[in-house]
Motif scaffolding. Structure first.
Motif, mmCIF file in Angstrom:
data_model
loop_
_atom_site.group_PDB
_atom_site.id
_atom_site.type_symbol
_atom_site.label_atom_id
_atom_site.label_comp_id
_atom_site.label_asym_id
_atom_site.label_seq_id
_atom_site.Cartn_x
_atom_site.Cartn_y
_atom_site.Cartn_z
ATOM 1 N N LYS A 57 0.684 -1.090 0.225
ATOM 2 C CA LYS A 57 -0.011 -0.130 0.106
ATOM 3 C C LYS A 57 0.796 1.109 0.206
ATOM 4 O O LYS A 57 0.779 2.177 -0.668
ATOM 5 C CB LYS A 57 -0.885 -0.036 1.195
ATOM 6 N N LEU A 58 2.015 1.158 0.760
ATOM 7 C CA LEU A 58 2.892 2.379 0.787
ATOM 8 C C LEU A 58 3.344 2.724 -0.485
ATOM 9 O O LEU A 58 3.482 3.673 -0.860
ATOM 10 C CB LEU A 58 3.995 2.190 1.840
ATOM 11 N N THR A 59 3.938 1.597 -1.232
ATOM 12 C CA THR A 59 4.595 1.704 -2.337
ATOM 13 C C THR A 59 3.717 2.356 -3.409
ATOM 14 O O THR A 59 3.844 3.226 -4.160
ATOM 15 C CB THR A 59 5.087 0.329 -2.998
ATOM 16 N N HIS A 60 2.462 1.886 -3.209
ATOM 17 C CA HIS A 60 1.293 2.302 -4.293
ATOM 18 C C HIS A 60 1.013 3.883 -4.165
ATOM 19 O O HIS A 60 0.789 4.580 -5.022
ATOM 20 C CB HIS A 60 0.177 1.460 -4.226
ATOM 21 N N LEU A 61 0.843 4.100 -2.849
ATOM 22 C CA LEU A 61 0.457 5.613 -2.431
ATOM 23 C C LEU A 61 1.777 6.613 -2.982
ATOM 24 O O LEU A 61 1.158 7.659 -3.382
ATOM 25 C CB LEU A 61 0.408 5.664 -0.857
ATOM 26 N N ARG A 62 2.911 6.125 -2.640
ATOM 27 C CA ARG A 62 4.031 6.738 -2.773
ATOM 28 C C ARG A 62 3.973 7.193 -4.630
ATOM 29 O O ARG A 62 4.142 8.350 -4.882
ATOM 30 C CB ARG A 62 5.327 6.265 -2.849
ATOM 31 N N HIS A 63 3.670 6.115 -4.941
ATOM 32 C CA HIS A 63 3.481 6.061 -6.613
ATOM 33 C C HIS A 63 2.244 7.347 -7.155
ATOM 34 O O HIS A 63 2.741 8.090 -8.037
ATOM 35 C CB HIS A 63 3.331 4.697 -7.084
ATOM 36 N N LEU A 64 1.177 6.955 -6.414
ATOM 37 C CA LEU A 64 0.049 8.026 -6.775
ATOM 38 C C LEU A 64 0.537 9.437 -6.206
ATOM 39 O O LEU A 64 0.334 10.224 -7.092
ATOM 40 C CB LEU A 64 -1.052 7.641 -5.788
ATOM 41 N N ILE A 65 1.139 9.564 -5.305
ATOM 42 C CA ILE A 65 1.497 10.931 -4.890
ATOM 43 C C ILE A 65 2.694 11.730 -6.094
ATOM 44 O O ILE A 65 2.471 12.788 -6.462
ATOM 45 C CB ILE A 65 2.265 10.900 -3.600
ATOM 46 N N GLU A 66 3.413 10.658 -6.338
ATOM 47 C CA GLU A 66 4.566 11.308 -7.121
ATOM 48 C C GLU A 66 4.008 11.532 -8.766
ATOM 49 O O GLU A 66 4.469 12.410 -9.423
ATOM 50 C CB GLU A 66 5.437 10.214 -7.625
ATOM 51 N N ILE A 67 2.834 11.113 -9.050
ATOM 52 C CA ILE A 67 2.498 10.893 -10.474
ATOM 53 C C ILE A 67 1.199 11.791 -10.445
ATOM 54 O O ILE A 67 0.851 12.528 -11.548
ATOM 55 C CB ILE A 67 1.876 9.643 -11.387
ATOM 56 N N SER A 68 0.715 12.369 -9.295
ATOM 57 C CA SER A 68 -0.453 13.321 -9.380
ATOM 58 C C SER A 68 -0.012 14.590 -9.730
ATOM 59 O O SER A 68 1.024 15.012 -9.541
ATOM 60 C CB SER A 68 -1.256 12.921 -7.992
#
Ligand code: ADP
Ligand code: MG
Length: 449
Positions: free
Chosen positions: A438-449
């Protein structure tokens, strides 16, 4: 747990040393216990510990750090009473000394490592020239015009690998060749020892009688005048009698400071070639080759991610494959892209972007189906508390704001609340793979948003 990890160290060691070495020295070792920064290894007696330390300490330490993922001190404890008689195992490394060498020639301890060959060297535009010239030298010893061959380039780009490959290739020739592989540092130390022990005649006899002289990291010869003088004479003798010399260095001959000009001129008199950093395609090819070696299956998106994030040298690429392979063989879990990112998190160069607390709060609350208000208010149910702690943790990591500022933006909470939340997430994520994903996925979402 450390027993299981130790088995992993052993299987890596098995691939790095000869079978006989592995069985004699490493197989009997046991991981006894482990503390925060020390691994205790049970060995038979002091003699065995000394031998391992003297001959294999670097490789052992390297593998332990890779597999355990941290720098551990090694402490030996003995299973045998120290007063019991010593059983000395035979010397089993393949000696490269021809039979007619002086009795004490073992002291030079020159050896080749069979794991470095031409066939497992990945060729790309960055190293093609160096590879081809090395292979030519190995195939047509004494018949090429590439004498001396001088290969230079930054650390971890494969210079030692090629030098060793030349030696291994020549060693497999049916001709009774005298091959000497040595670092210039060792050359210097041996030379100093031979002066001290009055064995300079043996030293000269040995080095001036080889058919192939492979000197690694020649730049270490700087400022050591007597060694330079000696090397100059050795060089001339070998060169004049048509013997092949190959040298590696971290810089071009002209950039080696404090070395006699006569030597520099000699270094330049044959073929000077550099090795460059590997390009993207070569990095992918190297990663694929190394993962095949570990029977590690990874998808193309993982290879692409790794080769985009690790660009500096091949040693680093090897390190990440070892780490991923250790994780995979210990956990049995297949590697996904997000898992690889999590495993290598501390090795990936940090992006410099900074994200706002508000943005992180929005993304995390959307992800968990909460409103931003719920995230900030005093709710204490688990379904709100955990996402809130995750949001605080990611703010700490990605917003670069202080604990106090983060606390304020989470409904005026105290900095110690944020601190405890971060600690709790670190603790939970150490054994909860769902949370890590979940943390990895959230980091990714924050980076691409
Ligand atoms: P250098 O001597 O230039 O510092 P090494 O030869 O020690 O670098 O290489 C570091 C590691 O990377 C070694 O384990 C070596 O086998 C590996 N390596 C370097 N280049 C290649 C390559 N082109 N193909 C396969 N392995 C490589
Ligand atoms: Mg090297």
């Amino acid at each position: 747990m450390h027993q299981k990890i130790w088995q992993n160290c052993l299987s890596l060691l098995e691939k790095r040393v000869s079978k006989a070495t592995y069985q004699t020295w490493f197989l009997p070792l046991e991981a006894h216990s482990m503390s925060e920064n020390e691994l205790q290894i049970k060995v038979k007696n002091q003699f065995t510990a000394d031998w391992i330390q003297e001959h294999y300490q670097i490789i052992l330490h390297q593998i332990i750090s890779q597999v355990f993922g941290k720098n551990l001190k090694i402490k030996y404890i003995f299973s045998e009473d120290d007063n019991s008689p010593l059983t000395v195992p035979p010397m089993i490394e393949d000696s490269l000394f021809p039979e007619d060498f002086p009795e004490n020639s073992d002291e030079f301890a020159l050896s080749l490592n069979k794991k470095y060959t031409f066939s497992n060297f990945v060729v790309g535009s960055c190293n093609e020239f160096a590879y081809t010239a090395s292979l030519k030298v190995a195939e047509f010893l004494t018949e090429t015009n590439y004498n001396p061959l001088f290969i230079y380039g930054s650390s971890g780009l494969g210079k030692t690998h090629l030098l060793q490959a030349i030696g291994n290739y020549a060693a497999s020739s049916p001709l009774p060749l005298k091959i000497c592989f040595i670092s210039s540092e060792s050359f210097t130390n041996r030379f100093i020892d031979s002066i001290k022990n009055k064995t300079i005649t043996d030293f000269n006899k040995y080095f001036r009688n080889v058919d192939l002289l492979l000197i690694d990291d020649i730049h270490f010869i700087t400022k050591k005048e007597r060694t330079q003088e000696e090397f100059f004479h050795t060089f001339n003798d070998l060169y004049n009698s048509g013997k092949q010399i190959v040298m590696t260095s971290d810089r071009a001959p002209i950039e080696i400071k404090d070395v006699d000009e006569r030597l520099i001129t000699r270094f330049q008199s044959g073929l000077v070639i550099d090795i460059q950093q590997p390009d993207l395609e070569t990095r992918i090819a190297i990663l694929k080759k190394k993962s095949e070696f570990y029977h590690l299956y990874m998808t193309d998106d993982i290879f692409l991610f790794l080769s985009n994030n690790f660009t500096s040298n091949v040693r680093e690429l090897e390190g990440i494959i070892t780490r991923l392979s250790a994780f995979h063989s210990l956990s049995g879990i297949s590697l996904s892209l997000s898992l690889c990112k999590e495993i290598l998190k501390d090795m990936i160069p940090k992006k410099s972007e900074v994200y706002s607390i508000e943005k992180i709060q929005t993304i995390v609350s959307n992800f968990f189906g909460l409103s931003e208000k719920q995230m900030i208010e005093k709710g204490r149910t688990n379904s709100i508390v955990v996402p809130r702690m995750i949001a605080m943790y990611l703010c700490r990591e990605m917003s670069k704001e202080t604990l106090t500022t983060i606390g304020l933006k989470f409904g005026g909470r105290d900095h110690s609340t944020v601190f405890n939340a971060c600690d709790r997430i670190i603790l939970l994520s150490s054994h909860d793979t769902e949370l890590t994903d979940k943390l990895t996925h959230l980091r990714h979402l924050i980076e691409i948003s």
